[in-house]
Design an enzyme around this catalytic site. Sequence first.
Site, mmCIF file in Angstrom:
data_model
loop_
_atom_site.group_PDB
_atom_site.id
_atom_site.type_symbol
_atom_site.label_atom_id
_atom_site.label_comp_id
_atom_site.label_asym_id
_atom_site.label_seq_id
_atom_site.Cartn_x
_atom_site.Cartn_y
_atom_site.Cartn_z
ATOM 1 N N SER A 143 34.333 -13.807 -3.908
ATOM 2 C CA SER A 143 34.713 -14.638 -2.923
ATOM 3 C C SER A 143 36.265 -14.918 -2.804
ATOM 4 O O SER A 143 36.835 -14.873 -3.893
ATOM 5 C CB SER A 143 33.959 -16.103 -2.935
ATOM 6 O OG SER A 143 34.467 -17.061 -2.345
ATOM 7 N N TYR A 156 32.485 -23.146 -8.862
ATOM 8 C CA TYR A 156 32.197 -21.792 -8.232
ATOM 9 C C TYR A 156 33.513 -21.052 -8.137
ATOM 10 O O TYR A 156 33.187 -19.612 -8.512
ATOM 11 C CB TYR A 156 31.759 -22.110 -6.626
ATOM 12 C CG TYR A 156 31.271 -20.890 -5.697
ATOM 13 C CD1 TYR A 156 30.329 -20.126 -5.883
ATOM 14 C CD2 TYR A 156 32.330 -20.175 -4.982
ATOM 15 C CE1 TYR A 156 29.950 -19.245 -5.359
ATOM 16 C CE2 TYR A 156 31.871 -19.288 -4.036
ATOM 17 C CZ TYR A 156 30.689 -18.605 -4.374
ATOM 18 O OH TYR A 156 30.480 -17.597 -3.608
#
Length: 238
Positions: A143, A156
């Site tokens: 990501s 995350y």
Amino acid sequence: MRLKGRIALITGASRGLGAAAAVAYAREGAHCVLVARTVGGLEAVDDRIKALGGDGATLVPLDVTDGPGIDRLGAALYERFGKLDVLLGNAGVLGTLSPIGHIEPAIFERVMAVNVTANWRLIRSLDPLLQRSDAGRAIFVTSGISRVVVPYWSAYAASKAALDMMVATYAAECAHTRVRVNLYNPGPIRTGMRKEAFPGEDPATLPPPEAHGEGLVQLALPSCTMNGEWVAGDSRES
């Protein structure tokens, strides 16, 4: 049929990007080994693959945090296929978006277990099978959050940054083998995780996971020579 005869394992394959990748690989002739916790979701993806005219996929209901289960999976793949041509490490969880000190320990540990440790266990168990392929390809979904600092995204973001470094190291170790290892960032896509992170966003403004089928096929091809690359599948990279 650019992947005809290839064996491809996809984690997080019951929905979203994993399901889209599985269908894309199957359309190109690969036999897909689908790994996810949800049996119903796996069966739905298998139905989509069978609709393409193939024999269907191998379904593996498994939580990727089950390390011994991943070891058993590696042994089973060796017994059945003797190799693995493509590994797509796609399974991931968002966790909680909150101040660092407010994250429950169990949630933080789950994020790390799914997004980092599970992929290490996959590498540990499946690298020998990738090495037995004439052109093993390992792809891990990352990501853009791994490259920027955004408040409240600590768990995350840290997990994806750790994944990036781990996979880059694995790629360096594979540089003189027939295995090629890369990271793929799809950017914003229309998934449940995206909706969880941005509940006010109109999903119609986002591309569907299927938009990344070709990009993931390209990284899985025997002709792919890229290694250790961080591939941006979307220019927004977030």
